[in-house]
Design a protein around this motif. Structure first.
Motif, PDB file in Angstrom:
ATOM      1  N   LYS A  11       0.793  -1.175  -0.028  1.00  0.00           N
ATOM      2  CA  LYS A  11       0.076   0.111  -0.044  1.00  0.00           C
ATOM      3  C   LYS A  11       0.588   1.214   0.040  1.00  0.00           C
ATOM      4  O   LYS A  11       0.499   2.259  -0.412  1.00  0.00           O
ATOM      5  CB  LYS A  11      -0.823   0.005   1.194  1.00  0.00           C
ATOM      6  CG  LYS A  11      -2.141  -1.199   1.217  1.00  0.00           C
ATOM      7  CD  LYS A  11      -2.766  -0.824   2.329  1.00  0.00           C
ATOM      8  CE  LYS A  11      -4.024  -1.894   2.498  1.00  0.00           C
ATOM      9  NZ  LYS A  11      -4.559  -1.956   3.610  1.00  0.00           N
ATOM     10  N   SER A  14       5.161   3.974  -4.112  1.00  0.00           N
ATOM     11  CA  SER A  14       4.911   4.998  -4.782  1.00  0.00           C
ATOM     12  C   SER A  14       3.937   4.999  -5.819  1.00  0.00           C
ATOM     13  O   SER A  14       4.136   4.006  -6.576  1.00  0.00           O
ATOM     14  CB  SER A  14       6.318   5.882  -5.239  1.00  0.00           C
ATOM     15  OG  SER A  14       6.798   4.875  -6.448  1.00  0.00           O
ATOM     16  N   VAL A  15       2.896   5.969  -5.882  1.00  0.00           N
ATOM     17  CA  VAL A  15       1.776   5.832  -6.968  1.00  0.00           C
ATOM     18  C   VAL A  15       2.183   7.006  -7.530  1.00  0.00           C
ATOM     19  O   VAL A  15       2.214   8.252  -7.307  1.00  0.00           O
ATOM     20  CB  VAL A  15       0.644   5.492  -6.179  1.00  0.00           C
ATOM     21  CG1 VAL A  15      -0.585   5.742  -7.282  1.00  0.00           C
ATOM     22  CG2 VAL A  15       0.431   4.400  -5.415  1.00  0.00           C
ATOM     23  N   SER A  16       1.994   6.979  -8.916  1.00  0.00           N
ATOM     24  CA  SER A  16       2.158   8.327  -9.875  1.00  0.00           C
ATOM     25  C   SER A  16       0.838   8.990  -9.637  1.00  0.00           C
ATOM     26  O   SER A  16      -0.225   8.528  -9.828  1.00  0.00           O
ATOM     27  CB  SER A  16       2.714   7.686 -11.256  1.00  0.00           C
ATOM     28  OG  SER A  16       1.580   7.835 -12.048  1.00  0.00           O
ATOM     29  N   SER A  17       0.887  10.240  -9.516  1.00  0.00           N
ATOM     30  CA  SER A  17      -0.309  10.960  -9.484  1.00  0.00           C
ATOM     31  C   SER A  17      -0.510  12.006 -10.558  1.00  0.00           C
ATOM     32  O   SER A  17       0.743  12.544 -10.984  1.00  0.00           O
ATOM     33  CB  SER A  17      -0.389  11.593  -8.179  1.00  0.00           C
ATOM     34  OG  SER A  17       0.615  12.558  -7.856  1.00  0.00           O
ATOM     35  N   GLY A  18      -1.376  12.452 -11.068  1.00  0.00           N
ATOM     36  CA  GLY A  18      -1.536  13.555 -12.381  1.00  0.00           C
ATOM     37  C   GLY A  18      -2.466  12.896 -13.337  1.00  0.00           C
ATOM     38  O   GLY A  18      -3.148  11.722 -13.084  1.00  0.00           O
ATOM     39  N   PHE A  19      -2.359  13.656 -14.212  1.00  0.00           N
ATOM     40  CA  PHE A  19      -3.249  13.258 -15.543  1.00  0.00           C
ATOM     41  C   PHE A  19      -2.389  12.725 -16.760  1.00  0.00           C
ATOM     42  O   PHE A  19      -1.463  13.364 -16.877  1.00  0.00           O
ATOM     43  CB  PHE A  19      -4.244  14.542 -15.825  1.00  0.00           C
ATOM     44  CG  PHE A  19      -4.981  14.966 -14.755  1.00  0.00           C
ATOM     45  CD1 PHE A  19      -6.093  14.399 -14.468  1.00  0.00           C
ATOM     46  CD2 PHE A  19      -4.752  16.081 -14.033  1.00  0.00           C
ATOM     47  CE1 PHE A  19      -6.980  14.735 -13.415  1.00  0.00           C
ATOM     48  CE2 PHE A  19      -5.525  16.758 -13.136  1.00  0.00           C
ATOM     49  CZ  PHE A  19      -6.489  16.004 -12.852  1.00  0.00           C
ATOM     50  N   THR A  20      -3.140  11.865 -17.557  1.00  0.00           N
ATOM     51  CA  THR A  20      -2.390  11.698 -18.615  1.00  0.00           C
ATOM     52  C   THR A  20      -2.648  12.377 -19.710  1.00  0.00           C
ATOM     53  O   THR A  20      -3.851  13.405 -19.616  1.00  0.00           O
ATOM     54  CB  THR A  20      -2.933   9.948 -19.161  1.00  0.00           C
ATOM     55  OG1 THR A  20      -4.265   9.946 -19.361  1.00  0.00           O
ATOM     56  CG2 THR A  20      -2.555   9.223 -18.013  1.00  0.00           C
ATOM     57  N   GLU A  23      -6.379  12.121 -21.133  1.00  0.00           N
ATOM     58  CA  GLU A  23      -7.291  12.591 -20.340  1.00  0.00           C
ATOM     59  C   GLU A  23      -7.452  14.052 -20.366  1.00  0.00           C
ATOM     60  O   GLU A  23      -8.661  14.669 -20.540  1.00  0.00           O
ATOM     61  CB  GLU A  23      -6.920  12.295 -18.444  1.00  0.00           C
ATOM     62  CG  GLU A  23      -7.084  10.768 -18.273  1.00  0.00           C
ATOM     63  CD  GLU A  23      -6.759  10.332 -16.796  1.00  0.00           C
ATOM     64  OE1 GLU A  23      -7.194   9.577 -16.325  1.00  0.00           O
ATOM     65  OE2 GLU A  23      -5.717  11.270 -16.581  1.00  0.00           O
TER      66      GLU A  23
END
Length: 160
Positions: A11, A14-20, A23
Motif C-alpha cells: 500500500k 509510490s503511486v504516480s499522481s497526475g493526469f495522462t 485525459e
C-alpha cells in the motif's frame, strides 16, 4: 527479519499522481464542444440586450420631449437618425435650438412611418409606433408605442 522491515508494504509503494495526456485531451474536447454550443446563444442575448437598451433610450427621449413641451409651453420636435456605421442619434429641439441629444448603438436601427414628430404643450402628439431591430436577424425586435395623448410604452413585437 531485517530484510522484511526494509521493504515497504504494497500500500505504501509510490503511486504516480497526475493526469495522462489522453485525459487532458478529452477534457479539452468536451470544453470545446460546450463552448461551441453556448456561443450562438450568447450572441443572440447580446443582440437582444442592444435592442432593449435602444428601446429604453428611445422611450426616455420621448418622455423628455413630452415633459419639455409641457414645461416650456411650446412645440418640441423629436427626431431620430440611423447614421449607418456610426451610432444612431436622437434629437430633441424647439424653435430656439437643441434641447437634448441621445446616441444609441450602431447595430440597432429604429424604424417608423415618420422620423420626426412634434409634441404639443397640450400633451398631444401624432400617434406613432417605433420598431427597434438589430443587425443580428435572430434578435427579437421591440416596439415603443406613443399614443395621441402622449402615453409611451415599450413591448416585444414588430418585424424587421
Amino acid at each position: 527479519m531485517n530484510a522484511s522491515l526494509n521493504t515497504p508494504p504494497p500500500k505504501l509503494k509510490s503511486v504516480s499522481s497526475g493526469f495522462t495526456l489522453i485525459e487532458l485531451m478529452v477534457t479539452i474536447a468536451v470544453l470545446a464542444i460546450i463552448a461551441a454550443i453556448a456561443t450562438p446563444s450568447i450572441s443572440i442575448q447580446l443582440a437582444n440586450q442592444r435592442v432593449k437598451s435602444t428601446a429604453v433610450i428611445l422611450a426616455n427621449a420621448l418622455k423628455e420631449a413630452r415633459v419639455e413641451s409641457t414645461i416650456r409651453r411650446q412645440d418640441i420636435t423629436f427626431s431620430y437618425d440611423n447614421d449607418g456605421d456610426d451610432a444612431g442619434k436622437i434629437e430633441i429641439e424647439n424653435g430656439n435650438g437643441m434641447i437634448a441629444t441621445y446616441q444609441y448603438d450602431a447595430n440597432s436601427t429604429i424604424t417608423s412611418t415618420a422620423s420626426q414628430i412634434e409634441f404639443k404643450p397640450s400633451r398631444t402628439v401624432d400617434a406613432m409606433v417605433y420598431t427597434i431591430c438589430d443587425s443580428n436577424a435572430s434578435a427579437s425586435p421591440r416596439q415603443v408605442v406613443i399614443t395621441a395623448i402622449a402615453n409611451i410604452s415599450s413591448q416585444l413585437g414588430g418585424s424587421c
